[in-house]
Write a protein that holds these residues in place. Structure first.
Motif, PDB file in Angstrom:
ATOM      1  N   TYR A 298       0.809  -1.220   0.000  1.00  0.00           N
ATOM      2  CA  TYR A 298       0.000   0.000   0.000  1.00  0.00           C
ATOM      3  C   TYR A 298       0.844   1.272   0.000  1.00  0.00           C
ATOM      4  CZ  TYR A 298      -3.105  -3.686   1.571  1.00  0.00           C
ATOM      5  OH  TYR A 298      -3.811  -4.860   1.679  1.00  0.00           O
ATOM      6  N   HIS A 299       0.195   2.376  -0.337  1.00  0.00           N
ATOM      7  CA  HIS A 299       0.780   3.718  -0.231  1.00  0.00           C
ATOM      8  C   HIS A 299       2.097   3.867  -0.981  1.00  0.00           C
ATOM      9  CE1 HIS A 299      -2.245   5.197   2.581  1.00  0.00           C
ATOM     10  NE2 HIS A 299      -2.213   3.990   3.108  1.00  0.00           N
ATOM     11  N   ASN A 300       2.091   3.476  -2.235  1.00  0.00           N
ATOM     12  CA  ASN A 300       3.246   3.737  -3.101  1.00  0.00           C
ATOM     13  C   ASN A 300       2.936   5.001  -3.905  1.00  0.00           C
ATOM     14  OD1 ASN A 300       5.242   3.884  -4.986  1.00  0.00           O
ATOM     15  ND2 ASN A 300       5.035   1.784  -5.728  1.00  0.00           N
ATOM     16  N   ASN A 301       3.506   6.127  -3.469  1.00  0.00           N
ATOM     17  CA  ASN A 301       3.248   7.393  -4.180  1.00  0.00           C
ATOM     18  C   ASN A 301       4.529   7.917  -4.842  1.00  0.00           C
ATOM     19  OD1 ASN A 301       4.448   8.119  -1.699  1.00  0.00           O
ATOM     20  ND2 ASN A 301       3.594  10.184  -1.810  1.00  0.00           N
ATOM     21  N   GLY A 302       5.441   7.000  -5.168  1.00  0.00           N
ATOM     22  CA  GLY A 302       6.703   7.405  -5.786  1.00  0.00           C
ATOM     23  C   GLY A 302       6.516   7.964  -7.195  1.00  0.00           C
ATOM     24  N   ILE A 303       7.532   8.697  -7.633  1.00  0.00           N
ATOM     25  CA  ILE A 303       7.497   9.329  -8.962  1.00  0.00           C
ATOM     26  C   ILE A 303       7.557   8.258 -10.059  1.00  0.00           C
ATOM     27  CG2 ILE A 303       8.881  10.746 -10.545  1.00  0.00           C
ATOM     28  CD1 ILE A 303       9.605  12.485  -8.084  1.00  0.00           C
ATOM     29  N   GLN A 304       6.660   8.340 -11.023  1.00  0.00           N
ATOM     30  CA  GLN A 304       6.572   7.390 -12.136  1.00  0.00           C
ATOM     31  C   GLN A 304       7.455   7.871 -13.290  1.00  0.00           C
ATOM     32  OE1 GLN A 304       4.843   4.388 -12.563  1.00  0.00           O
ATOM     33  NE2 GLN A 304       5.931   4.360 -14.517  1.00  0.00           N
ATOM     34  N   THR A 305       8.133   6.922 -13.948  1.00  0.00           N
ATOM     35  CA  THR A 305       8.923   7.256 -15.137  1.00  0.00           C
ATOM     36  C   THR A 305       8.359   6.535 -16.363  1.00  0.00           C
ATOM     37  OG1 THR A 305      10.877   7.277 -13.697  1.00  0.00           O
ATOM     38  CG2 THR A 305      11.268   7.362 -16.081  1.00  0.00           C
ATOM     39  N   TRP A 306       8.155   7.292 -17.437  1.00  0.00           N
ATOM     40  CA  TRP A 306       7.782   6.704 -18.733  1.00  0.00           C
ATOM     41  C   TRP A 306       8.953   6.913 -19.700  1.00  0.00           C
ATOM     42  CZ3 TRP A 306       3.953   3.975 -17.313  1.00  0.00           C
ATOM     43  CH2 TRP A 306       2.792   4.465 -16.729  1.00  0.00           C
ATOM     44  N   HIS A 307       9.386   5.840 -20.318  1.00  0.00           N
ATOM     45  CA  HIS A 307      10.445   5.945 -21.329  1.00  0.00           C
ATOM     46  C   HIS A 307       9.784   6.098 -22.695  1.00  0.00           C
ATOM     47  CE1 HIS A 307      13.674   3.808 -23.887  1.00  0.00           C
ATOM     48  NE2 HIS A 307      13.924   5.089 -23.818  1.00  0.00           N
ATOM     49  N   VAL A 308       9.943   7.286 -23.285  1.00  0.00           N
ATOM     50  CA  VAL A 308       9.392   7.540 -24.627  1.00  0.00           C
ATOM     51  C   VAL A 308      10.504   7.251 -25.632  1.00  0.00           C
ATOM     52  CG1 VAL A 308       8.329   9.224 -26.170  1.00  0.00           C
ATOM     53  CG2 VAL A 308       7.905   9.358 -23.705  1.00  0.00           C
ATOM     54  N   GLN A 309      10.265   6.309 -26.524  1.00  0.00           N
ATOM     55  CA  GLN A 309      11.268   5.980 -27.540  1.00  0.00           C
ATOM     56  C   GLN A 309      11.148   6.918 -28.729  1.00  0.00           C
ATOM     57  OE1 GLN A 309      10.545   1.827 -28.368  1.00  0.00           O
ATOM     58  NE2 GLN A 309      10.475   1.365 -26.185  1.00  0.00           N
ATOM     59  N   ALA A 310      12.180   6.914 -29.593  1.00  0.00           N
ATOM     60  CA  ALA A 310      12.155   7.786 -30.776  1.00  0.00           C
ATOM     61  C   ALA A 310      10.923   7.497 -31.638  1.00  0.00           C
ATOM     62  CB  ALA A 310      13.437   7.599 -31.580  1.00  0.00           C
ATOM     63  N   SER A 311      10.471   6.235 -31.612  1.00  0.00           N
ATOM     64  CA  SER A 311       9.275   5.859 -32.397  1.00  0.00           C
ATOM     65  C   SER A 311       7.997   6.443 -31.808  1.00  0.00           C
ATOM     66  CB  SER A 311       9.150   4.335 -32.400  1.00  0.00           C
ATOM     67  OG  SER A 311       8.927   3.888 -31.065  1.00  0.00           O
ATOM     68  N   GLY A 312       8.069   6.953 -30.571  1.00  0.00           N
ATOM     69  CA  GLY A 312       6.871   7.456 -29.894  1.00  0.00           C
ATOM     70  C   GLY A 312       6.244   6.424 -28.968  1.00  0.00           C
ATOM     71  N   GLU A 313       6.695   5.159 -29.077  1.00  0.00           N
ATOM     72  CA  GLU A 313       6.195   4.129 -28.154  1.00  0.00           C
ATOM     73  C   GLU A 313       6.682   4.453 -26.738  1.00  0.00           C
ATOM     74  OE1 GLU A 313       4.088   1.607 -28.911  1.00  0.00           O
ATOM     75  OE2 GLU A 313       4.051   2.475 -30.935  1.00  0.00           O
ATOM     76  N   VAL A 314       5.897   4.034 -25.730  1.00  0.00           N
ATOM     77  CA  VAL A 314       6.218   4.397 -24.348  1.00  0.00           C
ATOM     78  C   VAL A 314       6.222   3.140 -23.479  1.00  0.00           C
ATOM     79  CG1 VAL A 314       5.532   5.824 -22.371  1.00  0.00           C
ATOM     80  CG2 VAL A 314       5.060   6.613 -24.706  1.00  0.00           C
ATOM     81  N   GLU A 315       7.191   3.065 -22.560  1.00  0.00           N
ATOM     82  CA  GLU A 315       7.269   1.923 -21.644  1.00  0.00           C
ATOM     83  C   GLU A 315       7.373   2.399 -20.202  1.00  0.00           C
ATOM     84  OE1 GLU A 315      10.270  -1.382 -22.543  1.00  0.00           O
ATOM     85  OE2 GLU A 315      11.255   0.536 -22.992  1.00  0.00           O
ATOM     86  N   ASN A 316       6.925   1.540 -19.301  1.00  0.00           N
ATOM     87  CA  ASN A 316       7.063   1.765 -17.863  1.00  0.00           C
ATOM     88  C   ASN A 316       8.464   1.340 -17.438  1.00  0.00           C
ATOM     89  OD1 ASN A 316       6.808   1.894 -15.102  1.00  0.00           O
ATOM     90  ND2 ASN A 316       5.320   0.207 -14.936  1.00  0.00           N
ATOM     91  N   VAL A 317       9.268   2.284 -16.934  1.00  0.00           N
ATOM     92  CA  VAL A 317      10.638   1.966 -16.512  1.00  0.00           C
ATOM     93  C   VAL A 317      10.921   2.639 -15.164  1.00  0.00           C
ATOM     94  CG1 VAL A 317      11.497   1.808 -18.891  1.00  0.00           C
ATOM     95  CG2 VAL A 317      11.642   3.997 -17.662  1.00  0.00           C
ATOM     96  N   GLU A 318      12.089   2.336 -14.611  1.00  0.00           N
ATOM     97  CA  GLU A 318      12.561   3.074 -13.437  1.00  0.00           C
ATOM     98  C   GLU A 318      13.947   3.603 -13.724  1.00  0.00           C
ATOM     99  OE1 GLU A 318      12.276   1.475  -9.583  1.00  0.00           O
ATOM    100  OE2 GLU A 318      10.202   0.859  -9.848  1.00  0.00           O
ATOM    101  N   VAL A 319      14.254   4.773 -13.179  1.00  0.00           N
ATOM    102  CA  VAL A 319      15.610   5.295 -13.302  1.00  0.00           C
ATOM    103  C   VAL A 319      16.309   5.077 -11.965  1.00  0.00           C
ATOM    104  CG1 VAL A 319      15.155   6.966 -15.118  1.00  0.00           C
ATOM    105  CG2 VAL A 319      14.796   7.631 -12.747  1.00  0.00           C
ATOM    106  N   ALA A 320      17.611   4.796 -12.036  1.00  0.00           N
ATOM    107  CA  ALA A 320      18.361   4.492 -10.810  1.00  0.00           C
ATOM    108  C   ALA A 320      18.483   5.740  -9.960  1.00  0.00           C
ATOM    109  CB  ALA A 320      19.723   3.950 -11.150  1.00  0.00           C
TER     110      ALA A 320
END
Ligand code: MTE
Length: 390
Positions: free
Chosen positions: A368-390
């Motif tokens: 519960y209570h995961n309010n961390g910052i979300q990262t989306w990786h947008v590729q050059a093609s415009g496709e988007v993935e759910n990722v995390e940055v270190a």
């Protein structure tokens, strides 16, 4: 897509003959071309009717109001189909005058209208150990925001006359789960509502028809649906939903108890994995939602490079207490990959943490209570993935 015969310079078919008249659709629905805008579940999460959840399609919505038919659902015993003629709300326990009310009687008390988000404490819960679900519908879709109409709980408690030792309420639903929770009297007297309308019309069965509790800013589990009973007592009951569930296991093996409030959080809804960029480089609109269970959203910042640089987003539309707030960030995309993030600050000064900051304190035992910052990786093609940055 589409049909070239309906495109310029041709005259489209819908211009060449009369359409249907009024009341052919006595209850309106979205265009058939919007049929993919629906609640969805995740198969492995919805194993049984004892525990089921569907998610709001946040990536398709704008503004701050969730349409009634798209509000996520979370049921512990399936959807109760309650006939209001057979439903009663009882208020008893440490009160001077116990009450048993029908829906019609509830409607004779003075009304309030309030817009609030409701977020399940388990929203983003599947992301604690790393990026998992590919779409903001699934990572953040256990939230909705509607306008409720109902009676302030304070009004009813004053009518019943809470005794001086009445400090806690047991709130209980009429579904097969008979879901119940303990609610401190301070919150009950502050801003809770017994709602019977959402966005102007009767609550939908999925949302607790004919009446549900609204507990602004606090975890969804307390918002008891099909509300049938409020018992006033002098201490909390420690029900299943506040002991084995909805407590947060810390790294040292102890659990946080009564983590009611939903801390500030935000997410970019578009672009996102289910809403990739289709137009190529150039003027690009980033649209997102921010909220806080502790008050109003003060500001939102957006990063294009995984949190190295931040740019102020533009809040648009009403900024309300404990409600979703829409933000935009418009920029000229050079077509190179992006690591998109949003970060909210609420009016208390609280700033949404990174996932690393959150894990440093909370570990990864939590749901519960995961309010961390979300990262989306947008590729050059415009496709988007759910990722995390270190
Ligand atoms: N109330 C009853 N009676 N039964 C339930 O299963 N689920 C709770 C809460 N109230 C539930 C309930 C949980 S865990 C959440 S997150 C919200 O209702 C979900 O509300 P929604 O279905 O309107 O999204």
């Amino acid at each position: 897509g589409g049909n070239p015969a309906n495109q310029p310079p041709n005259v489209p078919e819908w211009t060449r003959s009369l359409g249907e008249g009024v009341a052919v659709r006595p209850y309106g629905k979205p265009s058939k071309f919007e049929k993919d805008v629906v609640r969805r579940d995740v198969e492995w999460l919805t194993a049984s009717r004892e525990s089921s959840v569907s998610f709001t399609p946040l990536h398709e919505l704008e503004g701050i109001i969730t349409p009634n038919g798209l509000c996520f659902e979370r049921h512990h015993g399936g959807i109760a189909e309650v006939d209001p003629a057979d439903h009663r709300l009882m208020i008893h326990g440490l009160v001077e005058r116990p009450l048993i009310l029908t829906l019609d009687e509830l409607k004779r008390y003075p009304r309030v209208n309030r817009i609030h988000f409701m977020e399940c404490a388990a929203n983003s819960g599947m992301e604690w150990r790393g990026a998992q679900l590919n779409g903001c519908q699934f990572t953040h879709g256990m939230i909705h925001c509607v306008q409720y109409t109902g009676v302030s709980l304070r009004t009813l408690l004053e009518e019943a006359g809470v005794k001086t030792n009445g400090k806690w309420l047991l709130v209980e639903g009429a579904d097969a789960a008979a879901m119940d929770r303990s609610l401190p009297i301070e919150k009950a007297l502050d801003d809770c509502i017994i709602a019977y309308k959402m966005n102007g019309e009767a609550l939908y069965p999925e949302q607790g028809y004919p009446m549900r509790l609204v507990v602004p800013g606090w975890q969804g589990n307390l918002w008891v649906k099909w509300l049938r009973r409020i018992k006033v007592g002098d201490q909390p009951w420690h029900t299943r939903e506040e002991t084995s569930k909805y407590t947060d296991l810390m790294p040292n093996g102890k659990a946080r108890r009564f983590t009611w409030s939903m801390d500030a959080k935000s997410v970019i809804t578009s672009p996102s994995p289910q809403a990739p960029i289709r137009h190529g480089k150039g003027f690009t609109i980033v649209s997102g939602l921010a909220w806080s269970g502790n008050g109003k959203v003060k500001r939102v910042d957006v990063s294009l490079d995984g949190g190295r640089n931040w740019w102020p987003a533009r809040l648009d539309g009403p900024v309300l207490d404990k409600a979703l707030t829409r933000f935009y960030y418009e920029f000229d995309w050079n077509g190179e990959p992006l690591l998109l993030q949003s970060r909210v600050q609420d009016e208390t000064g609280y700033v949404q943490p990174s996932k690393a900051e959150l894990r440093k304190i909370r570990g990864v035992n939590s749901i519960y209570h995961n309010n961390g910052i979300q990262t989306w990786h947008v590729q050059a093609s415009g496709e988007v993935e759910n990722v995390e940055v270190a």
